[in-house]
Every structure is written in structure tokens, then in C-alpha cells.
Design a protein around this motif. Structure first.
Motif, PDB file in Angstrom:
ATOM      1  N   HIS A 152       2.287  -2.547 -12.519  1.00 39.11           N
ATOM      2  CA  HIS A 152       2.778  -2.376 -10.655  1.00 39.11           C
ATOM      3  C   HIS A 152       3.185  -3.916 -10.679  1.00 39.11           C
ATOM      4  N   ALA A 153       4.652  -4.790 -11.607  1.00 42.07           N
ATOM      5  CA  ALA A 153       5.431  -5.505 -11.289  1.00 42.07           C
ATOM      6  C   ALA A 153       6.235  -5.268  -9.624  1.00 42.07           C
ATOM      7  N   SER A 154       7.278  -4.119  -9.832  1.00 39.81           N
ATOM      8  CA  SER A 154       7.913  -3.688  -9.140  1.00 39.81           C
ATOM      9  C   SER A 154       7.380  -3.855  -7.251  1.00 39.81           C
ATOM     10  N   GLN A 155       5.899  -3.030  -7.435  1.00 43.00           N
ATOM     11  CA  GLN A 155       5.367  -3.229  -6.362  1.00 43.00           C
ATOM     12  C   GLN A 155       5.431  -4.655  -5.295  1.00 43.00           C
ATOM     13  N   ILE A 156       4.508  -5.114  -6.484  1.00 43.18           N
ATOM     14  CA  ILE A 156       4.091  -6.134  -6.459  1.00 43.18           C
ATOM     15  C   ILE A 156       5.614  -7.232  -5.036  1.00 43.18           C
ATOM     16  N   VAL A 157       6.833  -7.122  -6.586  1.00 41.47           N
ATOM     17  CA  VAL A 157       8.064  -8.077  -6.319  1.00 41.47           C
ATOM     18  C   VAL A 157       8.537  -7.224  -5.322  1.00 41.47           C
ATOM     19  N   VAL A 158       8.005  -6.564  -4.588  1.00 36.42           N
ATOM     20  CA  VAL A 158       8.985  -6.046  -2.944  1.00 36.42           C
ATOM     21  C   VAL A 158       8.240  -6.044  -2.349  1.00 36.42           C
ATOM     22  N   SER A 159       6.939  -6.180  -2.514  1.00 30.97           N
ATOM     23  CA  SER A 159       5.848  -6.251  -1.378  1.00 30.97           C
ATOM     24  C   SER A 159       6.412  -7.896  -0.782  1.00 30.97           C
ATOM     25  N   VAL A 160       5.880  -9.024  -1.924  1.00 35.46           N
ATOM     26  CA  VAL A 160       6.100 -10.055  -1.974  1.00 35.46           C
ATOM     27  C   VAL A 160       7.170 -10.828  -1.402  1.00 35.46           C
ATOM     28  N   ASP A 163      -6.089  -1.744  -4.376  1.00 35.15           N
ATOM     29  CA  ASP A 163      -6.416  -3.725  -4.958  1.00 35.15           C
ATOM     30  C   ASP A 163      -6.026  -4.404  -5.091  1.00 35.15           C
ATOM     31  N   ILE A 164      -4.572  -3.989  -5.288  1.00 35.13           N
ATOM     32  CA  ILE A 164      -3.353  -4.247  -5.979  1.00 35.13           C
ATOM     33  C   ILE A 164      -2.226  -4.779  -4.156  1.00 35.13           C
ATOM     34  N   ALA A 165      -2.311  -4.690  -3.200  1.00 35.97           N
ATOM     35  CA  ALA A 165      -2.051  -4.359  -2.230  1.00 35.97           C
ATOM     36  C   ALA A 165      -2.922  -6.092  -1.560  1.00 35.97           C
ATOM     37  N   SER A 188      -3.206 -11.969  -6.406  1.00 38.48           N
ATOM     38  CA  SER A 188      -3.174 -12.982  -5.485  1.00 38.48           C
ATOM     39  C   SER A 188      -1.931 -14.127  -5.788  1.00 38.48           C
ATOM     40  N   SER A 189      -2.348 -14.426  -6.394  1.00 40.73           N
ATOM     41  CA  SER A 189      -2.002 -15.331  -7.799  1.00 40.73           C
ATOM     42  C   SER A 189      -0.343 -15.736  -8.116  1.00 40.73           C
ATOM     43  N   ILE A 190      -0.643 -14.255  -9.039  1.00 38.85           N
ATOM     44  CA  ILE A 190       0.882 -14.090  -9.127  1.00 38.85           C
ATOM     45  C   ILE A 190       2.035 -13.746  -7.510  1.00 38.85           C
ATOM     46  N   SER A 191       1.486 -13.229  -6.737  1.00 40.02           N
ATOM     47  CA  SER A 191       1.631 -13.412  -5.601  1.00 40.02           C
ATOM     48  C   SER A 191       2.646 -14.584  -4.630  1.00 40.02           C
ATOM     49  N   MET A 192       1.277 -15.154  -4.703  1.00 38.89           N
ATOM     50  CA  MET A 192       1.697 -16.813  -4.415  1.00 38.89           C
ATOM     51  C   MET A 192       2.466 -17.655  -5.264  1.00 38.89           C
ATOM     52  N   ILE A 193       3.086 -17.180  -6.319  1.00 39.61           N
ATOM     53  CA  ILE A 193       3.881 -17.591  -7.118  1.00 39.61           C
ATOM     54  C   ILE A 193       5.024 -17.339  -7.139  1.00 39.61           C
ATOM     55  N   LEU A 194       4.889 -16.331  -6.721  1.00 35.66           N
ATOM     56  CA  LEU A 194       6.143 -15.446  -6.642  1.00 35.66           C
ATOM     57  C   LEU A 194       7.096 -16.066  -5.237  1.00 35.66           C
ATOM     58  N   ALA A 195       5.993 -15.816  -4.574  1.00 36.77           N
ATOM     59  CA  ALA A 195       6.460 -15.965  -2.788  1.00 36.77           C
ATOM     60  C   ALA A 195       6.823 -17.346  -3.249  1.00 36.77           C
ATOM     61  N   ALA A 196       6.137 -18.424  -3.893  1.00 37.50           N
ATOM     62  CA  ALA A 196       7.194 -19.832  -3.235  1.00 37.50           C
ATOM     63  C   ALA A 196       8.043 -20.265  -3.800  1.00 37.50           C
ATOM     64  N   LEU A 197       8.455 -19.480  -4.987  1.00 33.01           N
ATOM     65  CA  LEU A 197       9.827 -19.163  -6.343  1.00 33.01           C
ATOM     66  C   LEU A 197      10.663 -18.424  -5.173  1.00 33.01           C
ATOM     67  N   VAL A 198      10.045 -17.498  -4.395  1.00 30.47           N
ATOM     68  CA  VAL A 198      11.118 -17.024  -3.466  1.00 30.47           C
ATOM     69  C   VAL A 198      11.792 -18.331  -2.591  1.00 30.47           C
ATOM     70  N   THR A 199      11.300 -18.228  -2.340  1.00 28.36           N
ATOM     71  CA  THR A 199      11.089 -19.135  -0.707  1.00 28.36           C
ATOM     72  C   THR A 199      12.074 -20.450  -1.538  1.00 28.36           C
ATOM     73  N   GLN A 200      11.859 -20.818  -2.356  1.00 33.25           N
ATOM     74  CA  GLN A 200      12.118 -22.058  -2.957  1.00 33.25           C
ATOM     75  C   GLN A 200      13.864 -21.853  -3.128  1.00 33.25           C
ATOM     76  N   GLN A 234       0.653  -1.493   0.149  1.00 30.94           N
ATOM     77  CA  GLN A 234       0.242   0.209  -0.085  1.00 30.94           C
ATOM     78  C   GLN A 234       0.593   1.074  -0.035  1.00 30.94           C
ATOM     79  N   ARG A 235       2.001   1.988   0.573  1.00 25.54           N
ATOM     80  CA  ARG A 235       2.774   2.871   1.157  1.00 25.54           C
ATOM     81  C   ARG A 235       3.284   2.196  -0.401  1.00 25.54           C
ATOM     82  N   ILE A 236       4.054   1.763  -0.845  1.00 22.78           N
ATOM     83  CA  ILE A 236       4.677   1.929  -2.940  1.00 22.78           C
ATOM     84  C   ILE A 236       3.868   2.505  -3.837  1.00 22.78           C
ATOM     85  N   ALA A 237       1.802   1.886  -3.690  1.00 18.68           N
ATOM     86  CA  ALA A 237       1.426   2.031  -4.544  1.00 18.68           C
ATOM     87  C   ALA A 237       1.136   4.262  -4.195  1.00 18.68           C
TER      88      ALA A 237
END
Lengths: 123, 222
Positions: free
Chosen positions: B86-94, B173-175, B203-215, A112-115
Motif C-alpha cells: 500500500h506504499a503509494s496510497q500511504i505516501v500520496v495521502s500523507v 484500515d490503511i486510510a 499511523s506510525s508510518i504516516s507520522m514519520i513520513l509526515a515529519a520527514l516530508v515537512t522537514q 480511502q479514495r485511492i484504496a
């Protein structure tokens, strides 16, 4: 009836891709699950317009709408760990409940902060 | 064999009942992910059936998680332009959220004096089942315990998620999608699709990304 035949056929497509990808992963001996590779493959095929959205859209919507159903049998597996749940169930519950709340707060607030900052810099 | 086929159809039957009940009265008890497993556990224990006998049929339903994961390619494709924006926002927060998931699981487990093996099984609990089991095995946990813990996380996450979203006033919505997908994998994503198609896709992107990062991190560290 026609609608269901379409859904079944399209769901079959995803099943076949998953079988093929599992074979591929085993053959290449890599640690990434076949389904994740399959997802990227289907996405790539859609992007390249090699397959059209309407060929698989109904099947995908069906699978995603009933996703929770597929989680149920493994979750029933909890009965194999009755002893563990009896002895450590409460602690485990606390770890999961608080841990999940912390992850939600961290990821949600950061996103949210980034947004907001983006919005700010654009205006 | 009979037990397996019966288990398969009873699972679907109870799931459909739960879905109808939940639509009629959306309370936690009727949530398909709670009502169905609880009813099944009572049924299996009450009839002295072995879990293995039930699961001979149940595993075919569980297998469908794999084609369903592949099906996420479709919303991914539909929302790709927005996701790219919104790629950077998603990647950083996930990525940050996944790190918090691992560290908080380990610290809370130590704090609560949970058994070591259970602790290692708890660490990958917020990512999607197949990868969580993979990671669990790599770090010395028990994959089948992890599978159950992943499910509990998903169930709890899809219940508390909406409360946390409104309590913290997450309006983006993204957050919202990032929050649900990073913390509660597929179950959270299912909840996210209830909020909206974009939130669900994020959410599905975040789920996949989280799994890939953790793995990925586990593969490097272990």
C-alpha cells in the motif's frame, strides 16, 4: 519478575540505540533527529536478520503501550505560557481544532479514495 | 532535586490512575493525556512549584519518547509486506495531508489574527515533537511553544479522530491509520493502535513520513 527483567533489558537496548544515534547526528551535523535514524537502523537490522524479533519485541511493546506517559511532562510546559494562553488561547484552540479536522478529512478521504480505486481496477 | 524526583514519580502515579479510570470509564476527562497534565498543572500551581523544578524529573520521562520512536521499527518490521503493498496510497495521502496541515495552520492563524510568532510556532503542529521543534526554529517560531501546541494537537486529534472517522465513514484500515498519523502524530498513533495493529502501524508510518516530508520541504524552502 522474569518478564519485567526482560522488558527492562530490552527497553535499555532502545535507550542505548537512541543515545548512540544522537551522538552520530551531532557528529554528522544533520537536521534529522537521531530517533528517526535509529528507527530505520533497527528496522534494517531486523530485515537483515542480524537481530531477532524476540530479542526486542517485549521492550518495544512496552514503550509503545506507554507512549502517552512520555508526552505528559512536555505538555505540562503549558504553564510557562499562561499569559499567551490567557490572551490567545481561544484563537489557538480554534486554529488547532479546525486545522486538525481539515487535515484528517483531507488525508483520510484521499487515502480511502485511492484504496477504492485500487480495488476497482483489480476486480 | 527533590522536586524533580517527586515530579517523576507523581507523573507516573497520576498516569497509572488515569489509565485505570479510563479503562473503568472511557470518558474524555479520564483520558491519560488530559487527566494527568491537568492534575499536574493544578498540583504545580497549587504548591507554587516552578515548572523547571518539576521538569528536572519530568524530562527523563520525555526523553523516553526517543527510544519509543525507535521502537516503532518493530511494528514496521512486522507489517512491512502489507505496507509495501500500500506504499503509494500511504505516501500520496500523507504528503497531501502534510501540505494541508501547513497551509491550513497558516491560513486559520491569519484569519484568527494570531500573533506572528505564534503563527510560525503553529505551522509544524501536526508532526512529532522533536521534528516540529526543529522546523519551528527554522521558520522563526518558538520551539518550546511549538512543543505545547504539538501536544494540544495530539490530544485534540486523538479525541476528535474517532468521530471524524465515523462521520466520514472511513472504513479502510490503511486510510484510518493515515488520517490519525498525519494529523495527530504519536498521540493519534496511540489511538490508532486501539483500533487495530495494522491501523496503528500505518499511523506510525504516516507520522514519520509526515515529519520527514515537512522537514524536507522546510529545509528546501527556508
Amino acid at each position: 519478575m522474569r518478564k519485567w527483567l526482560k522488558i527492562i533489558a530490552q527497553t535499555g537496548f532502545f535507550v542505548i540505540v537512541s543515545i548512540l544515534m544522537n551522538i552520530l547526528v551531532e557528529w554528522l551535523d544533520i537536521a534529522i533527529p537521531g530517533s528517526i535514524i535509529g528507527m530505520f537502523l533497527v528496522f534494517f537490522l531486523l530485515q537483515m536478520k542480524w537481530i531477532r524479533l524476540e530479542w526486542i519485541d517485549a521492550g518495544a511493546s512496552f514503550l509503545l503501550a506507554e507512549l502517552l506517559l512520555f508526552f505528559i511532562p512536555p505538555s505540562v510546559g503549558i504553564i510557562s505560557y499562561q499569559n499567551l494562553m490567557l490572551h490567545e488561547g481561544f484563537q489557538i484552540f480554534i486554529v488547532i481544532a479546525f486545522g486538525t479536522a481539515i487535515v484528517m478529512a483531507a488525508s483520510g478521504l484521499l487515502a480511502q479514495r485511492i484504496a477504492k480505486r485500487k480495488e476497482h481496477s483489480q476486480s | 532535586m527533590i522536586g524533580g524526583i517527586l515530579g517523576f514519580f507523581i507523573t507516573i502515579f497520576l498516569y497509572l490512575i488515569a489509565k485505570r479510570l479510563y479503562r473503568y470509564k472511557p470518558i474524555l476527562l479520564f483520558s491519560p493525556l488530559l487527566f494527568t497534565p491537568v492534575a499536574l498543572v493544578f498540583l504545580i500551581l497549587g504548591t507554587h512549584t516552578a515548572y523547571e523544578a518539576y521538569n528536572a524529573g519530568g524530562k527523563w520521562l520525555a526523553y523516553m519518547l526517543q527510544p519509543a520512536t525507535i521502537a516503532f521499527a518493530v511494528p514496521l518490521y512486522k507489517h512491512f509486506p502489507l505496507l509495501k503493498k500500500h506504499a503509494s496510497q500511504i505516501v500520496v495521502s500523507v504528503t497531501a495531508g502534510s501540505a494541508v496541515a501547513v497551509v491550513s495552520s497558516a491560513l486559520l492563524a491569519l484569519l484568527m489574527h494570531v500573533d506572528k510568532q505564534v503563527m510560525f510556532s503553529l505551522i509544524p503542529r501536526s508532526i512529532t515533537t522533536p521534528i516540529a521543534m526543529n522546523v519551528s526554529e527554522m521558520i522563526g517560531g518558538v520551539p518550546s511553544i511549538t512543543a505545547v501546541l504539538v501536544l494540544i494537537t495530539g490530544l485534540l486529534g486523538s479525541v476528535i479522530g474517532p468521530y471524524i472517522i465515523s462521520y466520514l465513514r472511513i472504513q479502510d484500515d490503511i486510510a484510518r491509520g493515515v488520517l490519525l498519523g498525519t494529523s495527530a502524530h504519536g498521540a493519534g498513533t496511540s489511538k490508532a493502535f486501539e483500533i487495530g495493529s495494522l491501523t496503528g502501524t500505518v499511523s506510525s508510518i504516516s507520522m514519520i513520513l509526515a515529519a520527514l516530508v515537512t522537514q524536507l520541504v522546510t529545509t528546501i524552502v527556508v
